[in-house]
Design an enzyme around this catalytic site. Sequence first.
Site, PDB file in Angstrom:
ATOM      1  N   LYS A   1      -5.595  10.656  -1.372  1.00 29.53           N
ATOM      2  CA  LYS A   1      -4.959  11.895  -0.930  1.00 29.53           C
ATOM      3  C   LYS A   1      -3.832  12.283  -1.886  1.00 29.53           C
ATOM      4  O   LYS A   1      -3.753  13.407  -2.352  1.00 29.53           O
ATOM      5  CB  LYS A   1      -4.426  11.699   0.495  1.00 29.53           C
ATOM      6  CG  LYS A   1      -3.712  12.893   1.069  1.00 29.53           C
ATOM      7  CD  LYS A   1      -3.320  12.658   2.516  1.00 29.53           C
ATOM      8  CE  LYS A   1      -2.358  13.739   2.984  1.00 29.53           C
ATOM      9  NZ  LYS A   1      -1.965  13.587   4.383  1.00 29.53           N
TER      10      LYS A   1
ATOM     11  N   GLU B   1      -2.684   0.959  -6.169  1.00 29.26           N
ATOM     12  CA  GLU B   1      -3.926   0.172  -6.159  1.00 29.26           C
ATOM     13  C   GLU B   1      -5.090   1.012  -6.680  1.00 29.26           C
ATOM     14  O   GLU B   1      -5.891   0.556  -7.505  1.00 29.26           O
ATOM     15  CB  GLU B   1      -4.265  -0.307  -4.731  1.00 29.26           C
ATOM     16  CG  GLU B   1      -3.312  -1.323  -4.129  1.00 29.26           C
ATOM     17  CD  GLU B   1      -2.112  -0.704  -3.438  1.00 29.26           C
ATOM     18  OE1 GLU B   1      -1.833   0.506  -3.653  1.00 29.26           O
ATOM     19  OE2 GLU B   1      -1.425  -1.433  -2.686  1.00 29.26           O
TER      20      GLU B   1
ATOM     21  N   GLY C   1      -4.265  10.529   6.123  1.00 29.30           N
ATOM     22  CA  GLY C   1      -5.187   9.609   5.448  1.00 29.30           C
ATOM     23  C   GLY C   1      -6.115   8.898   6.417  1.00 29.30           C
ATOM     24  O   GLY C   1      -7.329   8.803   6.198  1.00 29.30           O
ATOM     25  N   ARG C   2      -5.570   8.408   7.517  1.00 25.98           N
ATOM     26  CA  ARG C   2      -6.391   7.638   8.470  1.00 25.98           C
ATOM     27  C   ARG C   2      -7.261   8.535   9.344  1.00 25.98           C
ATOM     28  O   ARG C   2      -7.992   8.048  10.199  1.00 25.98           O
ATOM     29  CB  ARG C   2      -5.495   6.726   9.309  1.00 25.98           C
ATOM     30  CG  ARG C   2      -4.354   7.428  10.018  1.00 25.98           C
ATOM     31  CD  ARG C   2      -3.323   6.424  10.519  1.00 25.98           C
ATOM     32  NE  ARG C   2      -2.127   7.032  11.060  1.00 25.98           N
ATOM     33  CZ  ARG C   2      -1.052   7.367  10.353  1.00 25.98           C
ATOM     34  NH1 ARG C   2      -1.038   7.190   9.054  1.00 25.98           N
ATOM     35  NH2 ARG C   2       0.010   7.888  10.948  1.00 25.98           N
TER      36      ARG C   2
ATOM     37  N   GLU D   1      -1.306   2.069  12.275  1.00 30.05           N
ATOM     38  CA  GLU D   1      -0.487   2.894  11.379  1.00 30.05           C
ATOM     39  C   GLU D   1       0.037   4.120  12.133  1.00 30.05           C
ATOM     40  O   GLU D   1       1.108   4.636  11.822  1.00 30.05           O
ATOM     41  CB  GLU D   1      -1.289   3.319  10.135  1.00 30.05           C
ATOM     42  CG  GLU D   1      -0.415   3.784   8.983  1.00 30.05           C
ATOM     43  CD  GLU D   1      -1.158   3.908   7.654  1.00 30.05           C
ATOM     44  OE1 GLU D   1      -1.088   2.989   6.834  1.00 30.05           O
ATOM     45  OE2 GLU D   1      -1.810   4.941   7.446  1.00 30.05           O
TER      46      GLU D   1
ATOM     47  N   HIS E   1     -18.215 -17.144  19.529  1.00 26.63           N
ATOM     48  CA  HIS E   1     -18.195 -18.522  19.050  1.00 26.63           C
ATOM     49  C   HIS E   1     -16.930 -18.818  18.262  1.00 26.63           C
ATOM     50  O   HIS E   1     -16.886 -19.791  17.505  1.00 26.63           O
ATOM     51  CB  HIS E   1     -19.443 -18.796  18.213  1.00 26.63           C
ATOM     52  CG  HIS E   1     -20.688 -18.709  19.040  1.00 26.63           C
ATOM     53  ND1 HIS E   1     -21.186 -19.774  19.752  1.00 26.63           N
ATOM     54  CD2 HIS E   1     -21.493 -17.668  19.320  1.00 26.63           C
ATOM     55  CE1 HIS E   1     -22.272 -19.401  20.418  1.00 26.63           C
ATOM     56  NE2 HIS E   1     -22.479 -18.116  20.174  1.00 26.63           N
TER      57      HIS E   1
ATOM     58  N   LYS F   1       5.893  -1.053  -0.901  1.00 28.07           N
ATOM     59  CA  LYS F   1       5.398  -0.439  -2.147  1.00 28.07           C
ATOM     60  C   LYS F   1       6.513  -0.391  -3.180  1.00 28.07           C
ATOM     61  O   LYS F   1       6.320  -0.718  -4.350  1.00 28.07           O
ATOM     62  CB  LYS F   1       4.937   1.003  -1.883  1.00 28.07           C
ATOM     63  CG  LYS F   1       3.670   1.164  -1.090  1.00 28.07           C
ATOM     64  CD  LYS F   1       3.318   2.652  -1.111  1.00 28.07           C
ATOM     65  CE  LYS F   1       2.335   3.021  -0.051  1.00 28.07           C
ATOM     66  NZ  LYS F   1       2.118   4.465   0.029  1.00 28.07           N
TER      67      LYS F   1
HETATM   68  O1  F6P Z   1       0.071   2.992   2.292  1.00 29.02           O
HETATM   69  C1  F6P Z   1      -0.522   3.612   3.386  1.00 29.02           C
HETATM   70  C2  F6P Z   1      -1.219   4.849   2.988  1.00 29.02           C
HETATM   71  O2  F6P Z   1      -0.290   5.834   2.701  1.00 29.02           O
HETATM   72  C3  F6P Z   1      -2.198   5.298   4.066  1.00 29.02           C
HETATM   73  O3  F6P Z   1      -1.604   6.079   5.025  1.00 29.02           O
HETATM   74  C4  F6P Z   1      -3.251   5.965   3.273  1.00 29.02           C
HETATM   75  O4  F6P Z   1      -4.441   6.084   3.986  1.00 29.02           O
HETATM   76  C5  F6P Z   1      -3.346   5.037   2.097  1.00 29.02           C
HETATM   77  O5  F6P Z   1      -2.022   4.641   1.840  1.00 29.02           O
HETATM   78  C6  F6P Z   1      -3.973   5.619   0.864  1.00 29.02           C
HETATM   79  O6  F6P Z   1      -3.266   6.747   0.416  1.00 29.02           O
HETATM   80  P1  F6P Z   1      -3.913   7.733  -0.636  1.00 29.02           P
HETATM   81  O7  F6P Z   1      -5.156   8.305  -0.028  1.00 29.02           O
HETATM   82  O8  F6P Z   1      -2.865   8.759  -0.912  1.00 29.02           O
HETATM   83  O9  F6P Z   1      -4.246   6.942  -1.871  1.00 29.02           O
END
Ligand code: F6P
Length: 553
Positions: free
Chosen positions: A210, A216, A276-277, A362, A393, A517
């Site tokens: 987003k 990452e 995002g979620r 979240e 199990h 972060k």
């Molecule tokens: O670190 C959490 C977050 O901000 C989430 O809310 C989001 O889904 C995820 O990181 C990834 O964010 P982006 O889509 O901006 O890479």
Amino acid sequence: MSDFPKPDRRPEWTALADHREDALSRPDLRELFAADPSRAERYVVRVGDLRIDYSKNLVTDDTLALLRKLASATGVSDLRDAMFRGERINITEDRAVLHTALRAPRDAVIEVDGENVVPKVHTVLDKMAAFADRVRSGEWTGYTGKRIRNVVNIGIGGSDLGPAMAYEALRAFTDRSLTFRFVSNVDGADLHEAVRDLDPAQTLFIVASKTFTTIETITNATSARSWLLAGLGGGEEAGEKAVAQHFVALSTNADKVAGFGIDTANMFEFWDWVGGRYSYDSAIGLSLMIAIGPDRFREMLDGFRIVDEHFRNAEAPDNAPLILGLLGVWYGNFMGAQSHAVLPYSHYLSKFTAYLQQLDMESNGKSVDRDGHPVEWQTGPVVWGTPGTNGQHAYYQLIHQGTKLIPADLIGFARPVAELSDELKAQHDLLMANLFAQGQALAFGKSAEEVRAEGVPEEQVPHRTFHGNHPTTTILAAELTPSVLGQLIALYEHKVFVQGAVWNIDSFDQWGVELGKVLAKRVEPALTETFASAADAAGSVPGLDPSTAALVA
Ligand code: F6P
């Protein structure tokens, strides 16, 4: 800022607390069913293809009525209507919350700041569909002219969990001639394992972010680009063309996408009013759309919409997300439950609970209310679980005989997927027998008398007694289709919404993930240096605490 009274100061809250203290308010499920066998039909709500049986919960008609009063007093339906209208209910980020617009029909009108957003939702869906068709048909080729056979989604959190979960859930509907991989972890092993057996010439990377700033994702995308270019060969000019053929982006941030070197013509857009979620039914679902095809994707959106309409219009006693949300409030705020288990009896839903963890934790893992005051009431639960039979199990022992109250959702389907062999289809009865047996055992247990009647030696009776009274909600559908998946996700989205509204928290921000972060960025340079001592590490990395400095050293 609002002057919203604290929920636990409201008379409706006190009434529930009193009800909880009442000797009758920790109901015994055996007694409740004995007194009212019709409970099994009365405590069922149907939405679309879902049949939701909440009869095995520790509630009576009185409990439910009191919970509905709390919902009414805390303005759940007002906030719901404000969300659907596109008001900026995400107050700390000053944003509208309009994932429901992602599945609105073409002729709907939903305005944000006076602009109808529905046309642009459909423009992007159409662009996604055209692209998905080109990849699926082989018309979209890689740089060397070979057709794309592998699709790798690079994203994290909401830009990974949704498509990864839904791809797994709908595997039976996917084009089996294509390979899909999902890379999220900044651990290089994730990308390594995802691409090591793939032909770069036939691999398409979808960079999903987003913000397009998530470390990452950008790190993995950069490494993926190096892997691609090394695999394809060619100079810098060839590199640019190759990236254009092998990389597309899903984002709200066109500048950053262009900065990365991806042609914004190959960017699929969404907007800041999609959290995002809550985003996998937006452009973030492109990998899923390539996998299942645009028609199936639209069926999934229709499924979401069925539950949206239900949540918006159904009366409180029949409103499924409201009921599920309020049951969670009852357990978390009045009965001391700290967690909630989601246990799908479907291998295809193996990533479902992981997806819900982000959706729920979240959203509702908050400890200040919408006015910024510390909350004095419990908010979101720990959500956990894995497919049911495997869990049986592993950790079901604790649910059955441990000391904790763990409300659980059991999710299952009447039919297995069509493509299984007859022998494997026959296993479905055993799978579902386990679901039904667990719901029964958790609710009704096995009394000491029943254990004794089996001739068990007296000293073993306590060990073999199941007290039961463990609450479950059973969610069934005929089969796991794209529409049913959409219905399930929307059900949980709105359940989470209801709880956040009752607790008066902002369910749509996520400031709690920021600090880690920032600190990771601060620590990272230190890891590339050599330190003789913790004092050196602490000295060279501002703000490092002594424990972390020692670990770094
Ligand atoms: O670190 C959490 C977050 O901000 C989430 O809310 C989001 O889904 C995820 O990181 C990834 O964010 P982006 O889509 O901006 O890479």
